[in-house]
Design a protein around this motif. Structure first.
Motif, PDB file in Angstrom:
ATOM      1  N   LEU A 196       0.892   5.450   0.934  1.00 17.00           N
ATOM      2  CA  LEU A 196      -0.409   5.600   1.585  1.00 17.00           C
ATOM      3  C   LEU A 196      -0.932   4.257   2.082  1.00 17.00           C
ATOM      4  N   PHE A 197      -0.889   3.258   1.219  1.00 24.23           N
ATOM      5  CA  PHE A 197      -1.384   1.935   1.600  1.00 24.23           C
ATOM      6  C   PHE A 197      -0.391   1.192   2.488  1.00 24.23           C
ATOM      7  N   GLY A 198       0.872   1.188   2.069  1.00 22.57           N
ATOM      8  CA  GLY A 198       1.853   0.360   2.751  1.00 22.57           C
ATOM      9  C   GLY A 198       2.258   0.865   4.116  1.00 22.57           C
ATOM     10  N   ILE A 199       2.314   2.207   4.303  1.00 23.63           N
ATOM     11  CA  ILE A 199       2.826   2.771   5.551  1.00 23.63           C
ATOM     12  C   ILE A 199       1.742   3.523   6.308  1.00 23.63           C
ATOM     13  N   THR A 200       1.137   4.537   5.676  1.00 23.45           N
ATOM     14  CA  THR A 200       0.159   5.378   6.367  1.00 23.45           C
ATOM     15  C   THR A 200      -1.027   4.564   6.877  1.00 23.45           C
TER      16      THR A 200
END
Length: 308
Positions: A28-32
């Motif tokens: 969620l944090f790293g990609i989305t």
């Protein structure tokens, strides 16, 4: 007093949920959200350091705090593994060492940790760790184990071409073999514990992919946000249940810690209970340490003391 939980079915269920949340929240944090692996890793590292310090300083088992540290190791481990295997950035750019090499590096690091653990004379029995140094080694091993589990799961899902569905079933089958070995063989229980601990991470990662991936890719299509929300709610509910159980049935105290190689007394990682403790009170580790190094063990508290 005991600070680490008994390894029961509830332990493994909560652990799988925590590491699955670590996978979905990391994505969620790293990609989305496009934060990137480095920035996300720093955010999660700050959370992990805070809860780890609180856990080390705690005097007894606190379920919410314990599982917050496990979640922190999963969050940090996900980002460290992704950075090591894929390289920096906010997408799966193949500029890292790759999943296979990443898993090999982390396996070597974990083996070194266990050698150091043995050299320090700490017990390998994860239910009966009673020293400060033993607990620190325990958390280092857990952090590396969850990082290794991430790399192993990515390698199985991507490099072998199995996909997350087939990887999930293969890991689940291996877990069943480990359970059978625990009950039917004389294989060292701590070896089986750490094998299972590593494998629950890729099991959770495959489960997380099943929740977040689009329907046309075989997932449920929840996305990283709603999957993380659902897993967090489930984690909170189970940790609250465990906290209620511990309040009703307090964990028994441990023997005073000694070095397994030299027999020398060690600094305890929890509150020390003395035979002369008044009902309803707990002595501090520093205050009672000298008396217990002579006594050799912590006495079992009277019923009135167990509720303190």
């Amino acid at each position: 007093m005991r600070k680490l939980p008994h390894v029961t079915l509830l332990f493994w269920i909560v652990k799988i949920i925590a590491v699955t949340l670590g996978e979905t929240a990391g994505d969620l944090f790293g990609i989305t959200l496009g934060v990137g692996y480095v920035a996300t890793a720093l955010i999660f590292l700050a959370f992990f350091v805070v809860v780890l310090v609180l856990q080390i300083r705690a005097k007894r088992f606190r379920p919410a705090l314990f599982w917050a540290v496990v979640l922190g190791t999963s969050l940090v481990g996900t980002e460290v593994s992704d950075f090591l295997d894929r390289g920096p950035g906010d997408s799966s750019v193949p500029s890292g060492v790759g999943y296979g090499w990443g898993a090999l590096i982390l396996t070597t690091l974990l083996a070194i940790i266990f050698v150091v653990w043995w050299r320090t004379g700490q017990t390998y029995d994860v239910e009966n760790i009673a020293s400060r140094r033993g607990e620190i080694l325990y958390w280092i091993a857990i952090l590396v184990s969850n990082t290794l589990g991430t790399a192993t799961g990515d390698w199985l899902s991507d490099d072998t071409g199995l996909g997350f569905h087939n990887a999930f079933f293969i890991i689940a089958a291996i877990m069943l073999v480990i359970v059978g070995a625990h009950y039917l063989t004389n294989i060292n229980t701590m070896l089986l514990f750490w094998l299972a601990f590593v494998l629950t991470r890729p099991l959770g990662a495959a489960g997380g992919d099943s929740l977040t991936k689009p329907v046309d890719e075989g997932g449920l299509g929840w996305g990283t946000l709603w999957a993380s929300v659902a897993l967090f709610a489930l984690l909170v509910a189970l940790v609250a249940y465990q906290a209620i159980q511990v309040h009703r049935h307090p964990l028994e105290p441990l023997p005073y810690p000694t070095n397994g190689r030299t027999g020398a007394p060690q600094q305890p990682n929890g509150a020390v209970i003395t035979p002369t403790t008044r009902p309803g009170s707990v002595t501090g580790a520093g205050e009672a340490g000298a008396a217990h190094s002579r006594a050799g063990q912590i006495s079992r508290p009277r019923p009135a003391e167990q509720g303190s």
